[in-house]
Design a protein around this motif. Structure first.
Motif, PDB file in Angstrom:
ATOM      1  N   LYS A 189       1.624  -0.845  -9.062  1.00  0.00           N
ATOM      2  CA  LYS A 189       1.373  -1.742  -7.796  1.00  0.00           C
ATOM      3  C   LYS A 189       0.417  -3.006  -7.962  1.00  0.00           C
ATOM      4  O   LYS A 189       0.397  -3.327  -7.034  1.00  0.00           O
ATOM      5  N   LYS A 190      -0.283  -2.916  -9.103  1.00  0.00           N
ATOM      6  CA  LYS A 190      -1.104  -3.902  -9.545  1.00  0.00           C
ATOM      7  C   LYS A 190      -0.556  -5.205 -10.035  1.00  0.00           C
ATOM      8  O   LYS A 190      -1.023  -6.181 -10.457  1.00  0.00           O
ATOM      9  N   VAL A 191       0.755  -4.899 -10.515  1.00  0.00           N
ATOM     10  CA  VAL A 191       1.560  -5.901 -11.069  1.00  0.00           C
ATOM     11  C   VAL A 191       2.092  -7.031 -10.286  1.00  0.00           C
ATOM     12  O   VAL A 191       2.867  -6.547  -9.412  1.00  0.00           O
ATOM     13  N   VAL A 192       1.982  -8.265 -10.304  1.00  0.00           N
ATOM     14  CA  VAL A 192       2.510  -9.272  -9.588  1.00  0.00           C
ATOM     15  C   VAL A 192       3.241 -10.381 -10.305  1.00  0.00           C
ATOM     16  O   VAL A 192       2.560 -10.914 -11.112  1.00  0.00           O
ATOM     17  N   LEU A 193       4.657 -10.601 -10.328  1.00  0.00           N
ATOM     18  CA  LEU A 193       5.171 -11.282 -11.274  1.00  0.00           C
ATOM     19  C   LEU A 193       6.092 -12.361 -10.210  1.00  0.00           C
ATOM     20  O   LEU A 193       7.083 -11.768  -9.539  1.00  0.00           O
ATOM     21  N   PRO A 194       6.108 -13.503 -10.629  1.00  0.00           N
ATOM     22  CA  PRO A 194       7.024 -14.633 -10.008  1.00  0.00           C
ATOM     23  C   PRO A 194       8.195 -14.345 -10.158  1.00  0.00           C
ATOM     24  O   PRO A 194       9.277 -14.517  -9.378  1.00  0.00           O
TER      25      PRO A 194
ATOM     26  N   THR B  62       3.606 -20.606 -11.062  1.00  0.00           N
ATOM     27  CA  THR B  62       4.176 -20.989 -12.165  1.00  0.00           C
ATOM     28  C   THR B  62       4.687 -19.577 -12.975  1.00  0.00           C
ATOM     29  O   THR B  62       4.195 -18.750 -12.615  1.00  0.00           O
ATOM     30  N   SER B  63       5.326 -19.761 -13.937  1.00  0.00           N
ATOM     31  CA  SER B  63       5.797 -18.350 -14.621  1.00  0.00           C
ATOM     32  C   SER B  63       4.516 -17.968 -15.578  1.00  0.00           C
ATOM     33  O   SER B  63       3.936 -18.704 -16.034  1.00  0.00           O
ATOM     34  N   PRO B  64       4.678 -16.610 -15.638  1.00  0.00           N
ATOM     35  CA  PRO B  64       3.643 -15.973 -16.615  1.00  0.00           C
ATOM     36  C   PRO B  64       3.841 -16.369 -18.127  1.00  0.00           C
ATOM     37  O   PRO B  64       5.036 -16.620 -18.636  1.00  0.00           O
ATOM     38  N   GLN B  65       2.930 -16.516 -18.877  1.00  0.00           N
ATOM     39  CA  GLN B  65       2.788 -16.950 -20.410  1.00  0.00           C
ATOM     40  C   GLN B  65       2.694 -15.477 -20.988  1.00  0.00           C
ATOM     41  O   GLN B  65       3.063 -15.735 -22.271  1.00  0.00           O
ATOM     42  N   PHE B  66       2.453 -14.427 -20.419  1.00  0.00           N
ATOM     43  CA  PHE B  66       2.256 -13.220 -21.298  1.00  0.00           C
ATOM     44  C   PHE B  66       3.595 -12.227 -20.958  1.00  0.00           C
ATOM     45  O   PHE B  66       4.618 -12.464 -20.305  1.00  0.00           O
ATOM     46  N   GLY B  67       3.777 -11.264 -21.850  1.00  0.00           N
ATOM     47  CA  GLY B  67       4.815 -10.426 -21.880  1.00  0.00           C
ATOM     48  C   GLY B  67       6.051 -10.919 -22.651  1.00  0.00           C
ATOM     49  O   GLY B  67       7.159 -10.479 -22.189  1.00  0.00           O
TER      50      GLY B  67
ATOM     51  N   HIS C  68      14.187 -22.730 -29.147  1.00  0.00           N
ATOM     52  CA  HIS C  68      15.161 -21.877 -29.223  1.00  0.00           C
ATOM     53  C   HIS C  68      15.846 -21.642 -27.912  1.00  0.00           C
ATOM     54  O   HIS C  68      15.583 -22.165 -26.901  1.00  0.00           O
ATOM     55  N   LEU C  69      17.177 -20.925 -27.857  1.00  0.00           N
ATOM     56  CA  LEU C  69      18.132 -20.909 -26.689  1.00  0.00           C
ATOM     57  C   LEU C  69      17.870 -19.534 -26.116  1.00  0.00           C
ATOM     58  O   LEU C  69      17.487 -18.704 -26.761  1.00  0.00           O
ATOM     59  N   GLU C  70      18.015 -19.599 -24.660  1.00  0.00           N
ATOM     60  CA  GLU C  70      17.952 -18.494 -23.952  1.00  0.00           C
ATOM     61  C   GLU C  70      18.716 -17.455 -24.075  1.00  0.00           C
ATOM     62  O   GLU C  70      20.119 -17.695 -24.042  1.00  0.00           O
ATOM     63  N   SER C  71      18.385 -16.235 -24.284  1.00  0.00           N
ATOM     64  CA  SER C  71      19.448 -15.166 -24.308  1.00  0.00           C
ATOM     65  C   SER C  71      19.979 -14.723 -22.960  1.00  0.00           C
ATOM     66  O   SER C  71      19.294 -15.096 -21.828  1.00  0.00           O
ATOM     67  N   MET C  72      21.350 -14.243 -22.879  1.00  0.00           N
ATOM     68  CA  MET C  72      21.694 -13.591 -21.725  1.00  0.00           C
ATOM     69  C   MET C  72      20.754 -12.749 -20.997  1.00  0.00           C
ATOM     70  O   MET C  72      20.913 -12.653 -19.801  1.00  0.00           O
ATOM     71  N   TRP C  73      20.225 -11.908 -21.799  1.00  0.00           N
ATOM     72  CA  TRP C  73      19.368 -10.673 -21.341  1.00  0.00           C
ATOM     73  C   TRP C  73      17.798 -10.905 -22.104  1.00  0.00           C
ATOM     74  O   TRP C  73      18.045 -11.112 -23.218  1.00  0.00           O
ATOM     75  N   VAL C  74      16.691 -10.716 -21.207  1.00  0.00           N
ATOM     76  CA  VAL C  74      15.734 -10.286 -22.137  1.00  0.00           C
ATOM     77  C   VAL C  74      15.012  -9.045 -20.929  1.00  0.00           C
ATOM     78  O   VAL C  74      14.930  -9.504 -19.642  1.00  0.00           O
ATOM     79  N   HIS C  75      14.502  -8.338 -21.622  1.00  0.00           N
ATOM     80  CA  HIS C  75      13.508  -7.277 -20.681  1.00  0.00           C
ATOM     81  C   HIS C  75      12.936  -6.563 -21.730  1.00  0.00           C
ATOM     82  O   HIS C  75      13.595  -5.698 -22.720  1.00  0.00           O
ATOM     83  N   SER C  76      11.707  -6.318 -21.478  1.00  0.00           N
ATOM     84  CA  SER C  76      10.631  -5.510 -22.269  1.00  0.00           C
ATOM     85  C   SER C  76       9.476  -5.189 -21.640  1.00  0.00           C
ATOM     86  O   SER C  76       8.927  -6.181 -20.688  1.00  0.00           O
TER      87      SER C  76
ATOM     88  N   GLY D 247       5.594  -8.916 -18.021  1.00  0.00           N
ATOM     89  CA  GLY D 247       5.361 -10.413 -17.946  1.00  0.00           C
ATOM     90  C   GLY D 247       6.438 -11.139 -17.641  1.00  0.00           C
ATOM     91  O   GLY D 247       7.397 -10.829 -17.043  1.00  0.00           O
ATOM     92  N   VAL D 248       6.663 -11.979 -18.491  1.00  0.00           N
ATOM     93  CA  VAL D 248       7.882 -13.020 -18.269  1.00  0.00           C
ATOM     94  C   VAL D 248       9.163 -12.552 -18.451  1.00  0.00           C
ATOM     95  O   VAL D 248      10.247 -13.057 -18.167  1.00  0.00           O
ATOM     96  N   ASP D 249       9.068 -11.296 -19.636  1.00  0.00           N
ATOM     97  CA  ASP D 249      10.483 -10.750 -19.870  1.00  0.00           C
ATOM     98  C   ASP D 249      10.706  -9.539 -19.136  1.00  0.00           C
ATOM     99  O   ASP D 249      11.923  -9.212 -19.215  1.00  0.00           O
ATOM    100  N   SER D 250      10.086  -9.327 -18.159  1.00  0.00           N
ATOM    101  CA  SER D 250      10.412  -8.175 -17.276  1.00  0.00           C
ATOM    102  C   SER D 250      11.543  -8.436 -16.368  1.00  0.00           C
ATOM    103  O   SER D 250      11.393  -9.515 -15.368  1.00  0.00           O
TER     104      SER D 250
END
Length: 574
Positions: free
Chosen positions: A219-224, A265-270, A348-356, A363-366
């Motif tokens: 509940k404390k996580v807020v991501l653009p 702006t996009s997060p720089q973490f995660g 670097h080139l963007e992957s079709m999928w990132v999640h972690s 963070g940004v990979d969520s």
């Protein structure tokens, strides 16, 4: 794992000289459409000296039989692959054999051929039926348990909601009234959850227009990057259910959410360098959005313009950014171009999928689970937009289609599209991610079906069908190693030195593998490399093979499947 009607035979496996050698007769476990080529694939050790033989489909309840010679495809992913392609096969059930002369060397079944089977046999279970069962376990009277344990993450909820909305808005002719009513009910379940995540964020004093990540555990996580998909899902809900939208004042949530995205702006973490296969010191540049978010912003404008919620004037800026980041034909590497840099100021080139989830940090990979949203660009090309915007969109689409989709799909016998392209042009399918990434295959199939119509190019349909069949069971096959490395909850006995074809939609088809929560219609995460949830293998060509099988499910995989199979159904009916 479901049992076959026929005794499984694999005499080739008995010739293995080490536990690493596997032999598999691979075919769809849900089935094939009779008007499309039926592909059966033989998997052999890379250095195996194969006596060619032939492939046979033998009717289950008739004397009908078909025979094709094996054709060598080649080597990839540490294995050797041969293909038999059948055409004109009558509807029915068959078992599949590899024969050497008259001797059956491998036998497996059943293989079903039936009109529209990939959609007709799955859409109810992958949507309404599955979600009605998972709804109860949030304990909130809204949203769905989206994974193997008690999670209700924003990107999973919004992607599933958009999957339902795509069915509702674009496939209404396919359903009876009872199903449509149930579909509306589940759309409301999902939309209520998205609204509640915004209400909770407001109540806690988080940024105006933001959404919390999860009402159960986070509940404390807020991501653009959650907000972009949440806003898009609410815009589509506004289109689909106007009475509900007015009652819930969705317009306010949409406008506040869009303003939030434009002011943050996009997060720089995660940010995981492992799943991208890049140097460990690379970080997301401050103030830059990942390319996948630029695609989301285009989609928000395109969809928001339909009801005059959001002005389309800003779309040009995002299209220009996308085109600037796209690898041009003159810079092609190993014949690949048309893919995108992830940021303006990194290479670097963007992957079709990132999640972690890195050390419990979101963070940004969520939730980076949807590949480039090409269908929104097609709406620009065919819609009421400026000629400059139309041309930008068409250029982006064309290069992605002919520079990436076609040449990348030709690099394996399944036409499976890769997750990552490296700067040297290497394609990487499995290595790197947090777990398997089955959602992308459904979304990319939808894209390819749309492009086949846009360009009148049959190869896009073949690619789309191959990516759907990967989930349906025509995949590299489950091995004992893949179970041992990747499966947390499920296991099954299988003969030594075999690769067994498995469908990845729980409970549907001849042979499926288990998932943690076992609700029919949910899709497991599937093949990757290394242990799940730990990011232990870099995304490199050297590491790449379908070595691990993630048995945990995630509902976005079902959402992707619904996008792809509905487009297939509509093309079949056109």
């Amino acid at each position: 794992m479901n049992s076959s009607l026929y005794q499984y035979i694999n005499k080739l496996a008995a010739t293995a000289t080490s536990q690493e050698e596997v032999f598999g007769l691979l075919f769809s476990q849900i089935g094939y459409h009779p008007d499309r080529p039926i592909k059966v694939i033989l998997r052999l050790p890379a250095a195996y000296e194969f006596e060619q033989g032939s492939c046979h489909l033998v009717g289950e309840q008739s004397d009908t039989a078909y025979e094709q010679n094996w054709v060598k495809w080649g080597n990839v992913w540490g294995a050797q692959w041969w293909i038999a392609t059948f055409k004109g096969v009558a509807e029915g059930n068959y078992h599949v054999e590899h024969r050497l002369g008259a001797e059956v060397m491998i036998r497996d079944g059943r293989c079903t051929v039936k009109k529209d089977i990939l959609w007709d046999d799955t859409y109810n279970y992958c949507s309404v039926d599955m979600l009605q069962r998972r709804f109860h376990f949030t304990g909130l009277q809204m949203g769905w348990q989206d994974a193997g344990t008690k999670w209700a993450e924003s990107p999973a909820q919004s992607s599933m909601l958009m999957g339902l909305l795509n069915m509702y808005l674009n496939g209404g002719e396919l359903y009876d009234e009872q199903f449509k009513k149930s579909l509306e009910e589940q759309i409301i379940v999902g939309a209520n959850y998205m609204v509640a995540t915004a209400d909770y964020a407001a109540a806690k004093g988080y940024a105006t227009g933001s959404f919390v990540h999860d009402l159960l555990e986070n509940k404390k996580v807020v991501l653009p990057n959650d907000a972009s998909k949440a806003v898009l899902s609410l815009i589509q809900t506004y289109q689909a259910l106007p009475d509900y939208a007015e009652k819930k004042n969705l317009k306010s949530y949409i406008l506040k959410g869009w303003e939030y995205l434009r002011s943050t702006t996009s997060p720089q973490f995660g940010f995981s360098t492992v799943q991208r296969g890049i140097d460990a010191d690379i970080l997301p540049p401050e103030g830059e959005w990942p390319t996948r978010e630029l695609f989301n912003f285009v989609a928000i404008i395109v969809e928001g313009d339909k009801n005059k919620l959001i002005s389309k004037q800003g779309v040009s800026t995002y299209l220009k950014q996308l085109r600037d980041r796209q690898l041009k034909a003159e810079n092609a590497v190993q014949g690949i171009y048309g893919v995108f840099k992830e940021f303006d100021t990194t290479d670097h080139l963007e992957s079709m999928w990132v999640h972690s989830i890195l050390d419990h940090v979101y963070g940004v990979d969520s939730g980076g689970l949807i590949p480039p949203r090409i269908l929104d660009l097609l709406q620009i090309v065919n819609g009421d937009f400026s000629e400059e915007d139309k041309q930008l969109a068409e250029d982006i689409i064309h290069d992605f289609a002919y520079g990436f989709l076609i040449p990348a799909a030709r690099q394996n016998p399944f036409s499976l599209l890769p997750n990552t392209v490296k700067l040297n042009g290497d394609c990487v399918w499995f290595a790197g991610p947090f777990h398997g990434m089955n959602s992308i295959y459904g979304y990319l199939a939808e894209t390819c079906f749309a492009l086949s119509k846009h360009y009148q190019e049959d190869e896009f349909e073949q690619i789309a069908y191959g990516n759907l069949q990967w989930i349906a069971g025509l995949n590299s096959g489950l091995t004992q190693e893949a179970q041992d490395v990747g499966c947390v909850v499920c296991s099954t006995d299988q003969p030594k030195n075999t690769a067994i074809p498995v469908g990845m939609i729980c409970g549907i088809g001849n042979r499926t593998f288990g998932t943690w929560f076992q609700s029919r219609g949910v899709i497991t995460s599937g093949f990757s490399v290394g242990a799940p949830f730990v990011l232990d293998v870099m995304a490199t060509k050297k590491n790449d093979r379908p070595q691990s099988f993630t048995d945990e499910e995630w509902i976005p995989h079902s959402a992707g499947w619904l996008h792809g199979t509905m487009k297939l159904k509509q093309l079949s009916n056109s």
